[in-house]
Design a protein around this motif. Structure first.
Motif, PDB file in Angstrom:
ATOM      1  N   TYR A 128      -5.907   2.110   1.302  1.00  0.00           N
ATOM      2  CA  TYR A 128      -6.641   1.283   2.261  1.00  0.00           C
ATOM      3  C   TYR A 128      -8.097   1.154   1.804  1.00  0.00           C
ATOM      4  CZ  TYR A 128      -2.646   2.616   5.177  1.00  0.00           C
ATOM      5  OH  TYR A 128      -1.380   2.845   5.656  1.00  0.00           O
ATOM      6  N   PRO A 129      -8.647  -0.069   1.710  1.00  0.00           N
ATOM      7  CA  PRO A 129     -10.053  -0.214   1.345  1.00  0.00           C
ATOM      8  C   PRO A 129     -10.976   0.507   2.327  1.00  0.00           C
ATOM      9  CG  PRO A 129      -8.918  -2.305   1.153  1.00  0.00           C
ATOM     10  CD  PRO A 129      -7.961  -1.364   1.831  1.00  0.00           C
ATOM     11  N   ASN A 130     -11.973   1.174   1.785  1.00  0.00           N
ATOM     12  CA  ASN A 130     -12.890   2.031   2.550  1.00  0.00           C
ATOM     13  C   ASN A 130     -12.126   3.198   3.161  1.00  0.00           C
ATOM     14  OD1 ASN A 130     -15.801   0.781   2.557  1.00  0.00           O
ATOM     15  ND2 ASN A 130     -14.352  -0.902   2.674  1.00  0.00           N
ATOM     16  N   GLY A 131     -11.071   2.923   3.909  1.00  0.00           N
ATOM     17  CA  GLY A 131     -10.029   3.905   4.113  1.00  0.00           C
ATOM     18  C   GLY A 131     -10.154   4.908   5.238  1.00  0.00           C
ATOM     19  N   VAL A 132     -11.056   4.706   6.185  1.00  0.00           N
ATOM     20  CA  VAL A 132     -11.148   5.637   7.311  1.00  0.00           C
ATOM     21  C   VAL A 132     -10.290   5.103   8.463  1.00  0.00           C
ATOM     22  CG1 VAL A 132     -12.668   6.719   9.014  1.00  0.00           C
ATOM     23  CG2 VAL A 132     -13.440   6.425   6.646  1.00  0.00           C
ATOM     24  N   LEU A 133      -9.311   5.891   8.861  1.00  0.00           N
ATOM     25  CA  LEU A 133      -8.404   5.491   9.932  1.00  0.00           C
ATOM     26  C   LEU A 133      -9.161   5.286  11.232  1.00  0.00           C
ATOM     27  CD1 LEU A 133      -5.523   5.035  10.986  1.00  0.00           C
ATOM     28  CD2 LEU A 133      -5.374   7.510  11.384  1.00  0.00           C
ATOM     29  N   GLY A 134      -8.921   4.154  11.882  1.00  0.00           N
ATOM     30  CA  GLY A 134      -9.577   3.837  13.147  1.00  0.00           C
ATOM     31  C   GLY A 134     -10.828   3.018  12.974  1.00  0.00           C
ATOM     32  N   ARG A 135     -11.558   3.230  11.882  1.00  0.00           N
ATOM     33  CA  ARG A 135     -12.773   2.464  11.611  1.00  0.00           C
ATOM     34  C   ARG A 135     -12.493   1.299  10.669  1.00  0.00           C
ATOM     35  NH1 ARG A 135     -17.301   5.187   8.010  1.00  0.00           N
ATOM     36  NH2 ARG A 135     -15.908   4.314   6.397  1.00  0.00           N
ATOM     37  N   ASP A 136     -11.749   1.575   9.585  1.00  0.00           N
ATOM     38  CA  ASP A 136     -11.515   0.566   8.558  1.00  0.00           C
ATOM     39  C   ASP A 136     -10.118  -0.049   8.618  1.00  0.00           C
ATOM     40  OD1 ASP A 136     -14.090   1.101   7.456  1.00  0.00           O
ATOM     41  OD2 ASP A 136     -13.259   2.862   6.445  1.00  0.00           O
ATOM     42  N   PHE A 137      -9.175   0.652   9.180  1.00  0.00           N
ATOM     43  CA  PHE A 137      -7.819   0.134   9.340  1.00  0.00           C
ATOM     44  C   PHE A 137      -7.171   0.838  10.520  1.00  0.00           C
ATOM     45  CE2 PHE A 137      -7.094   3.991   7.007  1.00  0.00           C
ATOM     46  CZ  PHE A 137      -5.832   4.421   7.367  1.00  0.00           C
ATOM     47  N   ASP A 138      -6.096   0.240  11.038  1.00  0.00           N
ATOM     48  CA  ASP A 138      -5.385   0.854  12.155  1.00  0.00           C
ATOM     49  C   ASP A 138      -3.880   0.724  11.924  1.00  0.00           C
ATOM     50  OD1 ASP A 138      -4.821  -1.804  12.751  1.00  0.00           O
ATOM     51  OD2 ASP A 138      -6.285  -1.924  14.381  1.00  0.00           O
ATOM     52  N   GLU A 139      -3.112   0.930  12.979  1.00  0.00           N
ATOM     53  CA  GLU A 139      -1.659   0.948  12.839  1.00  0.00           C
ATOM     54  C   GLU A 139      -1.085  -0.397  12.398  1.00  0.00           C
ATOM     55  OE1 GLU A 139       0.262   3.577  12.885  1.00  0.00           O
ATOM     56  OE2 GLU A 139      -1.492   4.850  13.271  1.00  0.00           O
ATOM     57  N   THR A 140      -1.825  -1.479  12.625  1.00  0.00           N
ATOM     58  CA  THR A 140      -1.354  -2.780  12.139  1.00  0.00           C
ATOM     59  C   THR A 140      -1.183  -2.753  10.634  1.00  0.00           C
ATOM     60  OG1 THR A 140      -2.447  -3.958  13.957  1.00  0.00           O
ATOM     61  CG2 THR A 140      -1.868  -5.256  12.008  1.00  0.00           C
ATOM     62  N   ALA A 141      -2.208  -2.276   9.934  1.00  0.00           N
ATOM     63  CA  ALA A 141      -2.137  -2.196   8.477  1.00  0.00           C
ATOM     64  C   ALA A 141      -1.075  -1.197   8.032  1.00  0.00           C
ATOM     65  CB  ALA A 141      -3.497  -1.813   7.903  1.00  0.00           C
ATOM     66  N   VAL A 142      -0.983  -0.074   8.727  1.00  0.00           N
ATOM     67  CA  VAL A 142       0.011   0.945   8.374  1.00  0.00           C
ATOM     68  C   VAL A 142       1.414   0.359   8.430  1.00  0.00           C
ATOM     69  CG1 VAL A 142       1.018   3.163   9.031  1.00  0.00           C
ATOM     70  CG2 VAL A 142      -1.466   2.835   9.163  1.00  0.00           C
ATOM     71  N   ASN A 143       1.693  -0.386   9.480  1.00  0.00           N
ATOM     72  CA  ASN A 143       3.019  -0.991   9.636  1.00  0.00           C
ATOM     73  C   ASN A 143       3.298  -2.032   8.562  1.00  0.00           C
ATOM     74  OD1 ASN A 143       3.604   0.567  11.905  1.00  0.00           O
ATOM     75  ND2 ASN A 143       2.755  -0.951  13.320  1.00  0.00           N
TER      76      ASN A 143
END
Length: 316
Positions: A249-264
């Motif tokens: 994940y770019p930048n890569g901090v869960l909740g700040r830079d990506f969330d469950e949408t990207a994970v899915n």
């Protein structure tokens, strides 16, 4: 006091504290020589002793092997993976020969939008402040005198943070405007092109995906995230001529830079794993699509080793 016995003790401590815990290290560049604008990036000399220490006191694993052991609760003692983000050319020209020297597997996550000669927006921005021929810089109408390296680094960092969370198009336009205001020339390409990515893969380095444009995924719509993630995978599979099954994940901090949408999206796209920049180690209890990593920044061998062992105290 001899240092070697301390390393042996730390190796033993890792065996005791790090049972079934995986350390994943994040690198970006390995520089041929020191860059005062990027003091945290290791030179070839520093990276060489990093890898020598890993080879001697740890168990370097490929990401595929590490995932297998995580899922079967069978990680060897002091297990570690080496990863690189973005796709810099010096991953091939400087880092890969050192990795081969110590027989250490690695994964390089590549943002494909910068593989055709255009540098990443952050590198373009840093270059404006790094050019020693430039004594002044125009920052959206404000003329600033450039002084020593610490001041140049601080200004660059301020502008990196100012632009990082803008939408992609706005971010690129802002950087382009700064170049035009300062009549700045472009730096030589820093990233691998498709042929060089193929060379790296042929040398045995695992190629992973890192989106196309290295966006903050959370600010994009689900459709835009889908395109960034899936298209980067498809491009890399074409260039590397092999499956691409790992993602960062770019930048890569869960909740700040990506969330469950990207994970899915990552999971449904056929990836086997995804790594974050949330600091820590990973265990079999972690989702393989939210693996933790950290950056080793210490400049002495002993502190570097202590840092790695200290990570075992953290929960996965």
């Amino acid at each position: 006091m001899r240092i070697l016995p301390m390393h042996k003790l730390l190796q033993l401590a890792g065996k005791l504290l790090g049972r079934n815990k995986l350390s994943i290290l994040i690198y970006h560049q390995v520089l041929a020589e020191h860059d005062p604008m990027r003091p945290s990036e290791p030179t070839a000399e520093v990276f060489d002793w990093h890898m020598r220490l890993l080879q001697r006191y740890f168990t370097p694993l490929s990401l595929d092997d590490a995932l297998h052991h995580l899922q079967h609760n069978s990680l060897p003692a002091n297990a570690v993976c080496v990863t690189f983000d973005d796709g810099y050319l010096n991953n091939l020209t400087v880092a890969q020969p050192i990795l081969a020297k110590y027989n250490i597997p690695a994964t390089v996550y590549i943002a494909t939008g910068f593989s055709q000669g255009t540098n990443m927006w952050n590198d373009r921005l840093i270059y404006l402040f790094a050019d020693t021929k430039r004594q002044q810089i125009n920052l959206q109408g404000e003329l600033i005198t450039l002084a020593d390296w610490p001041q140049r680094r601080e200004l660059a960092q301020q502008w990196l943070m100012k632009l990082k969370y803008l939408p992609i198009d706005q971010r690129l336009v802002a950087v382009e405007n700064l170049y035009q205001e300062n009549e700045a020339a472009e730096q030589a390409p820093l990233m691998m092109n498709p042929n060089e990515i193929k060379q790296l893969a042929a040398a045995g380095v695992c190629i992973g995906a890192h989106t196309i444009n290295h966006p903050i995924l959370k600010v994009l719509s689900p459709a835009e995230q889908q395109n960034e993630i899936v298209q980067s995978k498809q491009q890399l599979e074409q260039w590397a001529e092999r499956p691409v099954t790992h993602f960062a994940y770019p930048n890569g901090v869960l909740g700040r830079d990506f969330d469950e949408t990207a994970v899915n999206i990552v999971q449904n796209a056929g990836f086997d794993s995804a790594v974050t920049t949330d600091w820590g180690v990973s265990t079999g209890e972690n989702s393989v699509f939210k693996l933790k990593r950290f950056t080793p920044w210490d400049r002495s061998r002993l502190k570097f080793h202590i840092r790695l062992v200290n990570r075992y105290w953290q929960k996965g």
